[in-house]
Write an enzyme that holds these catalytic residues in place. Sequence first.
Site, PDB file in Angstrom:
ATOM      1  N   SER A   1       0.738  -1.243   0.164  1.00 34.78           N
ATOM      2  CA  SER A   1      -0.004   0.068  -0.213  1.00 34.78           C
ATOM      3  C   SER A   1       0.789   1.321  -0.117  1.00 34.78           C
ATOM      4  O   SER A   1       0.421   2.291  -0.628  1.00 34.78           O
ATOM      5  CB  SER A   1      -0.890   0.029   1.252  1.00 34.78           C
ATOM      6  OG  SER A   1      -0.338   0.002   2.397  1.00 34.78           O
TER       7      SER A   1
ATOM      8  N   HIS B   1      -5.347  -3.541  -2.885  1.00 32.37           N
ATOM      9  CA  HIS B   1      -4.670  -2.660  -3.904  1.00 32.37           C
ATOM     10  C   HIS B   1      -4.667  -3.291  -5.225  1.00 32.37           C
ATOM     11  O   HIS B   1      -3.941  -3.022  -6.075  1.00 32.37           O
ATOM     12  CB  HIS B   1      -3.713  -1.817  -3.678  1.00 32.37           C
ATOM     13  CG  HIS B   1      -3.792  -0.828  -2.599  1.00 32.37           C
ATOM     14  ND1 HIS B   1      -4.322   0.434  -2.418  1.00 32.37           N
ATOM     15  CD2 HIS B   1      -3.481  -1.084  -1.017  1.00 32.37           C
ATOM     16  CE1 HIS B   1      -4.393   1.002  -1.410  1.00 32.37           C
ATOM     17  NE2 HIS B   1      -3.870  -0.024  -0.624  1.00 32.37           N
TER      18      HIS B   1
ATOM     19  N   LYS C   1     -11.542   0.659  -2.105  1.00 23.52           N
ATOM     20  CA  LYS C   1     -10.673   1.199  -3.092  1.00 23.52           C
ATOM     21  C   LYS C   1     -11.228   1.022  -4.550  1.00 23.52           C
ATOM     22  O   LYS C   1     -11.975   1.970  -4.859  1.00 23.52           O
ATOM     23  CB  LYS C   1      -9.265   0.693  -2.989  1.00 23.52           C
ATOM     24  CG  LYS C   1      -8.766   1.251  -1.416  1.00 23.52           C
ATOM     25  CD  LYS C   1      -7.802   0.053  -0.935  1.00 23.52           C
ATOM     26  CE  LYS C   1      -7.190   0.557   0.172  1.00 23.52           C
ATOM     27  NZ  LYS C   1      -8.047   0.994   1.588  1.00 23.52           N
TER      28      LYS C   1
HETATM   29  C1  LIG Z   1      -3.371  -3.399   1.941  1.00 22.91           C
HETATM   30  C2  LIG Z   1      -4.635  -2.837   2.777  1.00 22.91           C
HETATM   31  N1  LIG Z   1      -5.210  -3.831   3.738  1.00 22.91           N
HETATM   32  C3  LIG Z   1      -6.349  -3.199   4.508  1.00 22.91           C
HETATM   33  C4  LIG Z   1      -6.580  -1.924   4.521  1.00 22.91           C
HETATM   34  C5  LIG Z   1      -7.677  -1.577   5.261  1.00 22.91           C
HETATM   35  O1  LIG Z   1      -9.020  -1.272   4.397  1.00 22.91           O
HETATM   36  P1  LIG Z   1     -10.193  -0.026   4.693  1.00 22.91           P
HETATM   37  O2  LIG Z   1      -9.425   1.142   4.635  1.00 22.91           O
HETATM   38  O3  LIG Z   1     -11.075  -0.434   3.997  1.00 22.91           O
HETATM   39  O4  LIG Z   1     -10.606  -0.381   6.399  1.00 22.91           O
HETATM   40  C6  LIG Z   1      -5.946  -0.922   3.529  1.00 22.91           C
HETATM   41  C7  LIG Z   1      -6.560   0.330   3.718  1.00 22.91           C
HETATM   42  O5  LIG Z   1      -5.806   1.463   3.535  1.00 22.91           O
HETATM   43  C8  LIG Z   1      -4.843  -1.437   2.783  1.00 22.91           C
HETATM   44  O6  LIG Z   1      -4.250  -0.516   2.054  1.00 22.91           O
END
Ligand SMILES: Cc1ncc(COP(=O)(O)O)c(C=O)c1O
Length: 433
Positions: free
Chosen positions: A223, A251, A282
Amino acid sequence: MLNRLEHNSYFEDFSNKSSADYYDLEIPSKDLFDKTYAFSAWKQYLVSTDNYFLRRTILGPSSHRCLVKCHDGKIRNMIMLGGNSYFEMNNHPEVKKAAVEAVSKYGTGSGSAPLLAGTLEVHRELERKLAEFKSCEAAMIFPSGFQTNYTLINGLLRSQDAVINDILNHASIIEGCKGVQAKFGTYVDFYAHNNVKSLRRKLEIAKNKCTGGQLVICDGVFSMDGDIAPLPEICALAREYGAKVAVDEAHATGILGATGRGTCEHFSMEGQVDLVVGTFSKTFGVVGGFIAGKQEVIDYLRVYGPGYMFSTAMSPVDAAAVLKSLDLLEQDSTYRRQLWENTYYLHKELLGLGFDINGTETPIIPVKIPNDKAWAITYDLQKRNIFVNPVLYPAVSKNRARLRISLMSTLTREELDQSLYALESVGKKFGVI
Ligand SMILES: Cc1ncc(COP(=O)(O)O)c(C=O)c1O
């Protein structure tokens, strides 16, 4: 308790302090709130010197171009390089229509936890579609992606088990691991980023330390760095050690692979990874998350996963919106093609200008900048109507500051060129290029 002015003494010279100084600060006090007053003084200083960028207010939808109320009091019409809604599905007329229809049909909330009275027809339909999309037997859904990772880890691992993380895994995975370690004493370890040799060493250590099972977990697309996990090697190694693999596709879903099915499709490994996690925040432009895997594992996690049993089911409106987004992305490859066109263009141009983008392979583009200039650079870009987030410790390790650009398929070539012109000017001004 200290009075408010005394809190300033913790930051005698604000100008010499970095995000790490305030994040790691321990303020000895018997009053739990004292640290909040000290932070507040620091925040006020940052706002007054145009160094604060958290929670700028978007007026209207989070789109490739938005009106933004900034902390300097100005409302700007900005090019958005900081959101994660890759296809702008949050603002797609058909997705919005599906949400409105779902409100009429189901109302706003689901009313209960999914195991009790909170499972609605639309939830079952979304779970069925997701399982199919990810080539898995079953899927379960959650109101947030963070909760999804927390629940997977805390539902599946127990005292003799081990979980081995890529060191750059998302915070929701790391927090889930801290939780299970504290609660059950689960063994938690980290391997060097995308480094299969390091993973082998860690699996070997875990095998000698733990009598239970092992889980290897990693982001599919990282991320903060935008690179891709070497999933074939990770899975082969895990198989050697009898470990299971979970991949977080937050992502990658909708983006990687010939039909957008994610990292597994990218490596022709569909249906071969034990657990696939994803978010709806996303690609799908909504909010929530899912786990897909074997039927028995999903059935078990519904009952043993704390964030499933003890939390109200995702809203039916969100579920209907995700279903529509998924439909659109499956039917029309134009969204994905436009996103990749924008991605390749910006990679090429930024590298041509001399920026270090840390070998990213995806629409997440980390533009390396010096830690001590991160806020000044961001403010300069803001004045040029470019919305981009500076990422500093604790979101990344100390001295690995970056501008984290994330692209949308809807950004036009003119908007990208305008952004590049601003980045070039600011990069030269601050000695980055
Ligand atoms: C790789 C990854 N997993 C999980 C999440 C968490 O998701 P959410 O923002 O939908 O709670 C994110 C969010 O930024 C992320 O980038």
